[in-house]
Write a protein that holds these residues in place. Structure first.
Motif, PDB file in Angstrom:
ATOM      1  N   ARG A  42       0.980  -1.253   0.047  1.00 53.62           N
ATOM      2  CA  ARG A  42       0.106   0.016   0.034  1.00 53.62           C
ATOM      3  C   ARG A  42       0.940   1.304   0.064  1.00 53.62           C
ATOM      4  O   ARG A  42       1.984   1.399   0.506  1.00 53.62           O
ATOM      5  CB  ARG A  42      -0.942  -0.054   1.472  1.00 53.62           C
ATOM      6  N   ASN A  43       0.455   2.259  -0.918  1.00 53.24           N
ATOM      7  CA  ASN A  43       1.198   3.617  -0.945  1.00 53.24           C
ATOM      8  C   ASN A  43       0.806   4.533   0.281  1.00 53.24           C
ATOM      9  O   ASN A  43      -0.064   5.479   0.305  1.00 53.24           O
ATOM     10  CB  ASN A  43       1.105   4.161  -2.249  1.00 53.24           C
ATOM     11  N   LEU A  44       1.633   4.142   1.636  1.00 54.92           N
ATOM     12  CA  LEU A  44       1.309   4.801   2.701  1.00 54.92           C
ATOM     13  C   LEU A  44       2.187   6.086   2.937  1.00 54.92           C
ATOM     14  O   LEU A  44       3.218   5.962   2.910  1.00 54.92           O
ATOM     15  CB  LEU A  44       0.950   4.219   3.847  1.00 54.92           C
ATOM     16  N   THR A  45       1.621   7.157   3.431  1.00 50.23           N
ATOM     17  CA  THR A  45       2.557   8.434   3.826  1.00 50.23           C
ATOM     18  C   THR A  45       3.002   7.998   5.357  1.00 50.23           C
ATOM     19  O   THR A  45       2.293   7.096   5.801  1.00 50.23           O
ATOM     20  CB  THR A  45       2.037   9.807   3.659  1.00 50.23           C
ATOM     21  N   PHE A  46       4.002   8.688   5.930  1.00 53.42           N
ATOM     22  CA  PHE A  46       4.599   8.456   7.062  1.00 53.42           C
ATOM     23  C   PHE A  46       3.249   8.466   8.135  1.00 53.42           C
ATOM     24  O   PHE A  46       3.093   7.681   9.098  1.00 53.42           O
ATOM     25  CB  PHE A  46       5.684   9.363   7.491  1.00 53.42           C
ATOM     26  N   ASP A  47       2.597   9.762   7.894  1.00 49.68           N
ATOM     27  CA  ASP A  47       1.305   9.750   8.953  1.00 49.68           C
ATOM     28  C   ASP A  47       0.504   8.805   8.897  1.00 49.68           C
ATOM     29  O   ASP A  47      -0.545   8.605  10.129  1.00 49.68           O
ATOM     30  CB  ASP A  47       1.030  11.228   8.798  1.00 49.68           C
ATOM     31  N   GLN A  48       0.185   7.862   7.961  1.00 53.01           N
ATOM     32  CA  GLN A  48      -0.726   6.779   7.858  1.00 53.01           C
ATOM     33  C   GLN A  48      -0.104   5.435   8.337  1.00 53.01           C
ATOM     34  O   GLN A  48      -0.747   4.333   8.245  1.00 53.01           O
ATOM     35  CB  GLN A  48      -1.041   6.741   6.469  1.00 53.01           C
ATOM     36  N   LEU A  49       1.137   5.333   8.507  1.00 54.89           N
ATOM     37  CA  LEU A  49       1.615   4.045   8.854  1.00 54.89           C
ATOM     38  C   LEU A  49       1.359   3.659  10.210  1.00 54.89           C
ATOM     39  O   LEU A  49       1.214   4.773  11.178  1.00 54.89           O
ATOM     40  CB  LEU A  49       3.247   4.259   8.594  1.00 54.89           C
ATOM     41  N   PRO A  50       1.379   2.375  10.708  1.00 51.79           N
ATOM     42  CA  PRO A  50       1.032   1.985  12.127  1.00 51.79           C
ATOM     43  C   PRO A  50       1.843   2.625  13.025  1.00 51.79           C
ATOM     44  O   PRO A  50       3.214   2.540  12.739  1.00 51.79           O
ATOM     45  CB  PRO A  50       0.749   0.365  11.942  1.00 51.79           C
ATOM     46  N   CYS A  51       1.636   3.096  14.316  1.00 52.90           N
ATOM     47  CA  CYS A  51       2.471   3.531  15.094  1.00 52.90           C
ATOM     48  C   CYS A  51       2.968   2.573  16.131  1.00 52.90           C
ATOM     49  O   CYS A  51       3.868   2.680  17.051  1.00 52.90           O
ATOM     50  CB  CYS A  51       1.981   4.666  15.825  1.00 52.90           C
TER      51      CYS A  51
END
Length: 302
Positions: free
Chosen positions: A6-15
């Motif tokens: 998935r093309n996820l930005t840093f703020d959308q990645l799991p924390c």
């Protein structure tokens, strides 16, 4: 599910954190959009939570358990060698960081004048400019850079805000500073700020900062390197009717800090009587002050 597909930005990645709480975000959303309770469905809508893997980095940033690097604020004296106060804002919601930084701005750059029964409060730097610059730094910084904090230097004649991370992909200095084009590095963080009214629209921050200075003698400046983006907000007097001759004296005192009448006269090329009249006008308007006596009198910006 494979995240790399998935093309996820840093703020959308799991924390990779659970049990986060959002009291400040919930309170502001209740006030702004009439939200009753901040549940998982709303969190998912804002991309703060993903039903497949939990809270995102954006969710972590807005939570009270935020462990991402924050903001380092230093209040300087006449230059960077004189530190008067220092405060680091972190380990709290980015919204609390934003509010605390604004409180320090008002503390250091507001002044009150009492005339008769009336009290007026004035700001030495446009509020819109500071709020926009701060919000831009929080929204667009590169949060993936280790422990690098946003740096805010508060000086007598200006505020400097330095944000970690250069331009995002497909962005350059011409597009950012001249055409006001915006490619949000953290679109989901930006969206929450937008819904809360902390930013007006995507890509308008630089324009609003410039517009807030449109009637001022001094102007904000922007600078970008490979690793940082910075903005400098100069102090203003909020007076728009200075004559060209008054402006010459104003700008000279801004550069020199303190100067005697003879130095001002020599720099501006005015006669002694004209210089004296202009200085008296600026003092009467509470734009400059005077210190010393007799031959040692010097003038300075208020």
């Amino acid at each position: 599910m494979i995240l790399k597909d998935r093309n996820l930005t840093f703020d959308q990645l799991p924390c990779k954190k659970e049990d986060l709480t959002f009291p400040t975000l919930e309170k502001l959303l209740q006030k702004k959009i009439g939200l009753e309770t901040l549940g998982k469905d709303t969190m998912t809508t804002f991309d703060l939570y993903d039903k497949s893997y939990g809270y995102t980095n954006a969710g972590l940033l807005f939570s009270s358990e935020n462990s991402l690097p924050g903001v380092d604020i230093v209040r300087f004296g006449t230059d960077h060698n004189e530190i008067l106060a220092r405060r680091t804002l972190e380990k709290q919601s980015v919204l609390d960081i934003y509010n605390d930084a604004c409180d320090l701005f008002f503390l250091f750059y507001s002044s009150e004048r009492i005339e008769g029964m009336e009290r007026t409060v004035s700001l030495r730097i446009p509020e819109v400019a500071f709020r926009e610059a701060l919000a831009n730094a929080l929204v667009h910084r590169d949060w993936s850079i280790g422990n690098a904090r946003i740096q805010i230097a508060m000086l007598e004649d200006r505020i400097e805000i330095i944000s970690p991370g250069g331009f995002p992909e497909n962005m350059n200095e011409t597009l950012y500073f001249q055409d006001f084009y915006s490619v949000p590095r953290n679109p989901h963080i930006a969206y929450v700020f937008l819904r809360l009214g902390l930013i007006e629209r995507f890509g308008t921050g630089v324009r609003r900062i410039l517009n807030s200075y449109q009637n001022e003698i001094v102007k904000p400046s922007f600078h970008a390197t490979e690793n940082t983006i910075s903005v400098t907000l100069p102090v203003v007097n909020q007076l728009t009717d200075l004559s060209p001759d008054q402006q010459k004296i104003y700008l000279f005192l801004m550069e020199k800090k303190f100067a005697g009448r003879q130095a001002i006269e020599d720099h501006c090329g005015f006669s002694r009587s004209k210089t004296t009249n202009l200085l008296n006008q600026l003092m009467a308007a509470h734009i400059i002050g005077r210190t010393g006596n007799s031959r040692s009198v010097e003038y300075f910006l208020l």
